[in-house]
Design an enzyme around this catalytic site. Sequence first.
Site, PDB file in Angstrom:
ATOM      1  N   LYS A 106       3.419 -13.954   2.562  1.00  0.00           N
ATOM      2  CA  LYS A 106       3.555 -13.517   1.180  1.00  0.00           C
ATOM      3  C   LYS A 106       4.771 -12.611   1.038  1.00  0.00           C
ATOM      4  CE  LYS A 106      -1.425 -13.867   0.410  1.00  0.00           C
ATOM      5  NZ  LYS A 106      -2.691 -13.180   0.085  1.00  0.00           N
ATOM      6  N   LYS A 190       1.980  -8.759  -5.828  1.00  0.00           N
ATOM      7  CA  LYS A 190       0.751  -7.946  -5.804  1.00  0.00           C
ATOM      8  C   LYS A 190       0.801  -6.876  -4.719  1.00  0.00           C
ATOM      9  CE  LYS A 190      -1.062  -9.977  -1.994  1.00  0.00           C
ATOM     10  NZ  LYS A 190      -1.681  -9.372  -0.787  1.00  0.00           N
ATOM     11  N   THR A 247      -6.262  -6.552  -3.290  1.00  0.00           N
ATOM     12  CA  THR A 247      -5.285  -5.766  -2.532  1.00  0.00           C
ATOM     13  C   THR A 247      -5.098  -4.374  -3.112  1.00  0.00           C
ATOM     14  OG1 THR A 247      -4.150  -7.876  -2.150  1.00  0.00           O
ATOM     15  CG2 THR A 247      -2.995  -5.899  -1.479  1.00  0.00           C
TER      16      THR A 247
END
Length: 332
Positions: A106, A190, A247
Amino acid sequence: MDFKNLTVLGSGSWGTALAQAFASRFENIFIWGRNQQIIDEINKNHSNTKYLPAVALKENIQGTTDLKFAFDKGDIVIVAIPTQFIRQTLERIDYTVDKPVISASKGIEIESLKLISDVIAETIKINKKLVFALSGPSFAKEVAAGLPTAVTLAGDLEIGEKLQSILNTENFRLYLNEDIIGVQIGGAVKNVIAIATGASDGLGLGNNARAGLITRGLYEMTKVAKVFGGKPETLYGLSGMGDLVLTATGDLSRNRTFGKLLGKGLSVEKALQEVGQVVEGIKTVKALKKIMEKENIELPISDVVYRVIYENLSPIEAVKILMNRQPKKEEL
Protein backbone atom coordinates in the site's frame (compact mmCIF):
# COMPACT_ATOMS: atom_id res chain seq x y z
CA MET A 1 -5.24 -21.47 -15.40
CA ASP A 2 -4.12 -24.11 -12.92
CA PHE A 3 -3.37 -22.63 -9.51
CA LYS A 4 -1.42 -25.12 -7.39
CA ASN A 5 1.36 -22.97 -5.97
CA LEU A 6 1.35 -19.45 -4.54
CA THR A 7 4.34 -17.16 -4.12
CA VAL A 8 4.39 -14.24 -1.69
CA LEU A 9 7.15 -11.66 -2.09
CA GLY A 10 7.83 -10.27 1.37
CA SER A 11 8.56 -12.08 4.63
CA GLY A 12 7.23 -9.35 6.92
CA SER A 13 4.02 -9.51 8.93
CA TRP A 14 1.67 -8.91 5.98
CA GLY A 15 3.34 -11.26 3.54
CA THR A 16 3.57 -14.01 6.15
CA ALA A 17 -0.06 -13.49 7.19
CA LEU A 18 -1.26 -13.80 3.58
CA ALA A 19 0.77 -16.98 3.12
CA GLN A 20 -0.87 -18.40 6.23
CA ALA A 21 -4.36 -17.30 5.15
CA PHE A 22 -4.10 -18.94 1.73
CA ALA A 23 -2.18 -22.06 2.77
CA SER A 24 -5.30 -24.22 2.74
CA ARG A 25 -5.98 -23.33 -0.91
CA PHE A 26 -2.62 -24.33 -2.43
CA GLU A 27 -0.31 -27.32 -2.48
CA ASN A 28 2.72 -25.14 -1.78
CA ILE A 29 3.28 -21.57 -0.58
CA PHE A 30 6.63 -19.92 -1.21
CA ILE A 31 7.64 -16.84 0.80
CA TRP A 32 10.51 -14.81 -0.60
CA GLY A 33 12.51 -12.55 1.69
CA ARG A 34 15.96 -10.99 1.94
CA ASN A 35 16.56 -11.77 5.61
CA GLN A 36 18.22 -15.19 5.73
CA GLN A 37 17.54 -15.57 9.45
CA ILE A 38 13.78 -15.14 8.96
CA ILE A 39 13.73 -17.51 5.99
CA ASP A 40 15.68 -20.14 7.94
CA GLU A 41 13.22 -19.84 10.82
CA ILE A 42 10.25 -20.28 8.49
CA ASN A 43 11.80 -23.44 7.06
CA LYS A 44 13.12 -24.97 10.28
CA ASN A 45 10.55 -23.93 12.87
CA HIS A 46 7.50 -22.98 10.78
CA SER A 47 7.40 -19.60 12.50
CA ASN A 48 8.26 -15.94 11.99
CA THR A 49 8.71 -14.70 15.53
CA LYS A 50 10.02 -11.27 14.53
CA TYR A 51 6.79 -10.29 12.81
CA LEU A 52 4.13 -12.80 13.90
CA PRO A 53 5.10 -14.28 17.25
CA ALA A 54 2.97 -17.17 18.54
CA VAL A 55 1.72 -18.06 15.03
CA ALA A 56 2.48 -21.63 13.93
CA LEU A 57 2.86 -21.51 10.15
CA LYS A 58 1.28 -24.21 8.00
CA GLU A 59 3.51 -27.09 6.92
CA ASN A 60 3.20 -26.29 3.20
CA ILE A 61 4.75 -22.82 3.64
CA GLN A 62 8.43 -22.59 2.80
CA GLY A 63 10.82 -19.66 2.59
CA THR A 64 13.52 -18.75 0.10
CA THR A 65 15.94 -15.89 -0.58
CA ASP A 66 16.07 -16.79 -4.29
CA LEU A 67 13.78 -14.29 -6.01
CA LYS A 68 13.70 -15.95 -9.43
CA PHE A 69 13.07 -19.37 -7.89
CA ALA A 70 10.15 -17.99 -5.91
CA PHE A 71 8.71 -16.10 -8.87
CA ASP A 72 8.98 -19.15 -11.14
CA LYS A 73 7.34 -21.50 -8.63
CA GLY A 74 4.17 -19.52 -8.03
CA ASP A 75 1.15 -19.83 -10.32
CA ILE A 76 0.04 -16.61 -8.64
CA VAL A 77 2.46 -14.05 -7.22
CA ILE A 78 1.51 -11.66 -4.40
CA VAL A 79 3.72 -8.61 -3.86
CA ALA A 80 3.84 -7.66 -0.17
CA ILE A 81 7.08 -5.71 0.18
CA PRO A 82 7.52 -2.02 1.09
CA THR A 83 6.34 0.18 -1.77
CA GLN A 84 9.56 2.06 -2.36
CA PHE A 85 11.49 -1.20 -2.91
CA ILE A 86 9.10 -2.84 -5.35
CA ARG A 87 10.60 -1.46 -8.57
CA GLN A 88 14.19 -2.42 -7.75
CA THR A 89 13.06 -5.88 -6.67
CA LEU A 90 10.95 -6.65 -9.74
CA GLU A 91 13.60 -5.31 -12.11
CA ARG A 92 15.39 -8.59 -11.46
CA ILE A 93 12.59 -10.48 -13.23
CA ASP A 94 13.80 -10.13 -16.82
CA TYR A 95 11.41 -12.42 -18.69
CA THR A 96 7.77 -12.39 -19.79
CA VAL A 97 5.36 -13.17 -16.96
CA ASP A 98 2.18 -15.05 -17.88
CA LYS A 99 0.55 -15.35 -14.47
CA PRO A 100 -1.47 -13.08 -12.17
CA VAL A 101 0.58 -10.69 -10.06
CA ILE A 102 -1.32 -9.17 -7.13
CA SER A 103 -0.10 -6.11 -5.26
CA ALA A 104 -0.86 -6.34 -1.55
CA SER A 105 1.47 -3.43 -0.75
CA LYS A 106 0.00 0.00 0.00
CA GLY A 107 1.59 3.23 -1.15
CA ILE A 108 2.60 5.51 -4.02
CA GLU A 109 6.08 5.48 -5.53
CA ILE A 110 7.64 8.79 -4.47
CA GLU A 111 9.89 9.43 -7.45
CA SER A 112 7.38 8.69 -10.20
CA LEU A 113 4.10 9.28 -8.30
CA LYS A 114 2.88 6.01 -9.78
CA LEU A 115 0.66 3.39 -8.21
CA ILE A 116 2.04 -0.07 -7.53
CA SER A 117 0.02 -1.68 -10.33
CA ASP A 118 1.70 0.70 -12.79
CA VAL A 119 5.13 0.00 -11.32
CA ILE A 120 4.53 -3.73 -11.75
CA ALA A 121 3.30 -3.32 -15.34
CA GLU A 122 6.29 -1.12 -16.18
CA THR A 123 8.92 -3.24 -14.51
CA ILE A 124 8.09 -6.78 -15.63
CA LYS A 125 6.87 -7.93 -19.03
CA ILE A 126 3.23 -8.66 -18.28
CA ASN A 127 -0.23 -8.12 -19.75
CA LYS A 128 -1.93 -5.43 -17.65
CA LYS A 129 -4.99 -7.67 -17.36
CA LEU A 130 -2.90 -9.95 -15.14
CA VAL A 131 -2.07 -7.18 -12.63
CA PHE A 132 -4.33 -6.88 -9.57
CA ALA A 133 -4.48 -5.03 -6.26
CA LEU A 134 -5.58 -6.50 -2.94
CA SER A 135 -6.62 -4.02 -0.27
CA GLY A 136 -9.02 -3.56 2.62
CA PRO A 137 -9.33 -3.62 6.42
CA SER A 138 -6.93 -6.39 7.34
CA PHE A 139 -4.50 -6.37 10.24
CA ALA A 140 -1.83 -9.00 9.61
CA LYS A 141 -2.06 -10.44 13.12
CA GLU A 142 -5.79 -11.09 12.80
CA VAL A 143 -5.49 -12.50 9.27
CA ALA A 144 -2.76 -14.90 10.44
CA ALA A 145 -4.94 -15.96 13.37
CA GLY A 146 -7.77 -16.86 10.99
CA LEU A 147 -10.18 -14.18 12.19
CA PRO A 148 -12.92 -13.14 9.71
CA THR A 149 -11.64 -10.61 7.15
CA ALA A 150 -13.18 -9.02 4.03
CA VAL A 151 -11.06 -7.22 1.42
CA THR A 152 -11.25 -6.01 -2.17
CA LEU A 153 -9.51 -7.59 -5.16
CA ALA A 154 -9.28 -5.04 -7.98
CA GLY A 155 -8.54 -5.59 -11.64
CA ASP A 156 -9.89 -7.43 -14.67
CA LEU A 157 -13.22 -9.01 -13.69
CA GLU A 158 -12.97 -12.15 -15.83
CA ILE A 159 -9.60 -13.22 -14.45
CA GLY A 160 -10.55 -11.74 -11.09
CA GLU A 161 -13.46 -14.16 -10.76
CA LYS A 162 -11.06 -17.10 -11.11
CA LEU A 163 -8.73 -15.58 -8.52
CA GLN A 164 -11.65 -14.90 -6.22
CA SER A 165 -12.77 -18.53 -6.38
CA ILE A 166 -9.32 -19.87 -5.45
CA LEU A 167 -8.38 -17.24 -2.85
CA ASN A 168 -11.66 -17.10 -0.95
CA THR A 169 -11.42 -19.10 2.26
CA GLU A 170 -13.67 -19.73 5.22
CA ASN A 171 -12.19 -16.71 7.02
CA PHE A 172 -10.85 -14.52 4.20
CA ARG A 173 -13.46 -13.11 1.80
CA LEU A 174 -12.68 -11.20 -1.39
CA TYR A 175 -15.00 -8.77 -3.19
CA LEU A 176 -14.23 -7.83 -6.80
CA ASN A 177 -13.87 -4.28 -8.10
CA GLU A 178 -12.76 -3.03 -11.52
CA ASP A 179 -11.42 0.26 -10.14
CA ILE A 180 -7.82 -0.75 -9.49
CA ILE A 181 -6.86 2.94 -9.17
CA GLY A 182 -9.38 3.86 -6.48
CA VAL A 183 -8.66 0.70 -4.50
CA GLN A 184 -4.94 1.49 -4.40
CA ILE A 185 -5.47 5.14 -3.50
CA GLY A 186 -7.57 4.08 -0.52
CA GLY A 187 -4.89 1.69 0.70
CA ALA A 188 -2.18 4.33 0.37
CA VAL A 189 -3.76 7.53 1.67
CA LYS A 190 -5.50 5.96 4.67
CA ASN A 191 -2.08 5.40 6.25
CA VAL A 192 -1.44 9.15 6.29
CA ILE A 193 -4.84 9.88 7.84
CA ALA A 194 -4.16 7.17 10.44
CA ILE A 195 -0.99 9.01 11.48
CA ALA A 196 -3.13 12.12 11.99
CA THR A 197 -5.77 10.32 14.08
CA GLY A 198 -3.05 8.65 16.11
CA ALA A 199 -1.46 12.03 16.84
CA SER A 200 -4.85 13.40 17.85
CA ASP A 201 -5.37 10.53 20.27
CA GLY A 202 -1.85 10.92 21.58
CA LEU A 203 -2.66 14.54 22.35
CA GLY A 204 -5.82 13.44 24.13
CA LEU A 205 -8.14 15.40 21.84
CA GLY A 206 -11.04 12.96 22.14
CA ASN A 207 -13.49 11.03 20.01
CA ASN A 208 -14.99 14.05 18.26
CA ALA A 209 -11.61 15.06 16.83
CA ARG A 210 -10.86 11.52 15.69
CA ALA A 211 -14.23 11.22 13.91
CA GLY A 212 -13.69 14.58 12.22
CA LEU A 213 -10.25 13.56 10.97
CA ILE A 214 -11.54 10.25 9.63
CA THR A 215 -14.43 11.90 7.78
CA ARG A 216 -12.40 14.72 6.28
CA GLY A 217 -9.61 12.25 5.59
CA LEU A 218 -12.02 10.21 3.50
CA TYR A 219 -12.72 13.34 1.46
CA GLU A 220 -8.99 13.81 0.87
CA MET A 221 -8.79 10.21 -0.32
CA THR A 222 -11.55 10.85 -2.90
CA LYS A 223 -9.76 13.98 -4.13
CA VAL A 224 -6.56 12.02 -4.75
CA ALA A 225 -8.52 9.23 -6.45
CA LYS A 226 -10.00 11.76 -8.89
CA VAL A 227 -6.51 13.06 -9.75
CA PHE A 228 -5.41 9.55 -10.72
CA GLY A 229 -8.62 8.77 -12.61
CA GLY A 230 -10.21 6.56 -9.97
CA LYS A 231 -13.85 6.54 -8.90
CA PRO A 232 -14.67 8.45 -5.69
CA GLU A 233 -17.40 5.92 -4.84
CA THR A 234 -14.77 3.18 -4.58
CA LEU A 235 -13.50 4.95 -1.46
CA TYR A 236 -16.81 4.30 0.30
CA GLY A 237 -16.10 0.56 0.23
CA LEU A 238 -13.76 -1.87 1.97
CA SER A 239 -10.56 -0.52 0.40
CA GLY A 240 -11.45 3.05 1.34
CA MET A 241 -13.69 3.72 4.33
CA GLY A 242 -13.28 0.20 5.66
CA ASP A 243 -9.51 0.29 5.67
CA LEU A 244 -9.46 3.89 6.92
CA VAL A 245 -11.67 3.19 9.94
CA LEU A 246 -9.61 0.14 10.89
CA THR A 247 -6.21 1.79 10.50
CA ALA A 248 -7.25 5.06 12.12
CA THR A 249 -8.82 3.47 15.21
CA GLY A 250 -7.23 0.05 15.71
CA ASP A 251 -4.32 -0.29 18.11
CA LEU A 252 -2.65 -2.89 15.86
CA SER A 253 -2.08 -0.14 13.27
CA ARG A 254 1.57 0.82 12.84
CA ASN A 255 0.62 4.18 11.30
CA ARG A 256 -1.80 5.05 14.08
CA THR A 257 0.72 3.92 16.72
CA PHE A 258 3.42 6.06 15.12
CA GLY A 259 1.11 9.09 15.13
CA LYS A 260 0.09 8.44 18.71
CA LEU A 261 3.73 8.44 19.80
CA LEU A 262 4.26 11.76 18.00
CA GLY A 263 1.24 13.16 19.83
CA LYS A 264 2.75 12.06 23.13
CA GLY A 265 5.87 14.07 22.36
CA LEU A 266 8.30 11.55 20.86
CA SER A 267 10.48 12.60 17.95
CA VAL A 268 9.95 11.05 14.52
CA GLU A 269 13.10 8.96 14.95
CA LYS A 270 12.16 7.68 18.43
CA ALA A 271 8.58 6.97 17.39
CA LEU A 272 9.82 4.94 14.41
CA GLN A 273 12.22 3.06 16.63
CA GLU A 274 9.39 2.29 19.04
CA VAL A 275 7.14 0.92 16.27
CA GLY A 276 9.98 -1.25 14.97
CA GLN A 277 8.43 -1.89 11.54
CA VAL A 278 7.87 -0.03 8.27
CA VAL A 279 5.37 2.85 8.63
CA GLU A 280 4.18 3.28 5.04
CA GLY A 281 2.40 6.58 5.71
CA ILE A 282 5.75 8.31 6.27
CA LYS A 283 6.72 7.67 2.66
CA THR A 284 3.23 8.07 1.20
CA VAL A 285 2.87 11.58 2.61
CA LYS A 286 5.98 12.63 0.68
CA ALA A 287 4.26 11.49 -2.51
CA LEU A 288 1.07 13.31 -1.48
CA LYS A 289 3.04 16.51 -0.93
CA LYS A 290 4.35 16.29 -4.49
CA ILE A 291 0.82 15.60 -5.77
CA MET A 292 -0.52 18.66 -3.92
CA GLU A 293 2.08 20.85 -5.55
CA LYS A 294 1.83 19.30 -9.00
CA GLU A 295 -1.99 19.27 -9.19
CA ASN A 296 -2.56 22.42 -7.08
CA ILE A 297 -5.03 20.69 -4.77
CA GLU A 298 -5.62 21.14 -1.06
CA LEU A 299 -5.17 18.17 1.26
CA PRO A 300 -5.06 19.94 4.64
CA ILE A 301 -4.68 16.86 6.86
CA SER A 302 -2.01 15.29 4.66
CA ASP A 303 -0.23 18.64 4.48
CA VAL A 304 0.09 19.04 8.25
CA VAL A 305 1.15 15.38 8.63
CA TYR A 306 3.94 16.10 6.13
CA ARG A 307 4.98 19.22 8.06
CA VAL A 308 5.01 17.36 11.39
CA ILE A 309 7.21 14.58 9.99
CA TYR A 310 9.53 16.57 7.71
CA GLU A 311 9.40 20.21 8.91
CA ASN A 312 9.33 19.80 12.71
CA LEU A 313 5.82 21.23 13.08
CA SER A 314 4.51 20.22 16.49
CA PRO A 315 1.32 18.12 16.53
CA ILE A 316 -0.50 20.70 18.65
CA GLU A 317 0.37 23.44 16.14
CA ALA A 318 -0.91 21.17 13.37
CA VAL A 319 -4.26 21.01 15.18
CA LYS A 320 -4.41 24.81 15.41
CA ILE A 321 -3.71 25.10 11.68
CA LEU A 322 -6.54 22.72 10.83
CA MET A 323 -9.03 24.31 13.22
CA ASN A 324 -8.27 27.87 12.08
CA ARG A 325 -8.62 27.31 8.35
CA GLN A 326 -11.02 29.57 6.46
CA PRO A 327 -14.62 28.42 7.07
CA LYS A 328 -16.12 26.80 3.98
CA LYS A 329 -19.01 24.73 2.64
CA GLU A 330 -18.75 21.01 3.32
CA GLU A 331 -17.83 19.22 0.09
CA LEU A 332 -18.34 15.49 -0.33
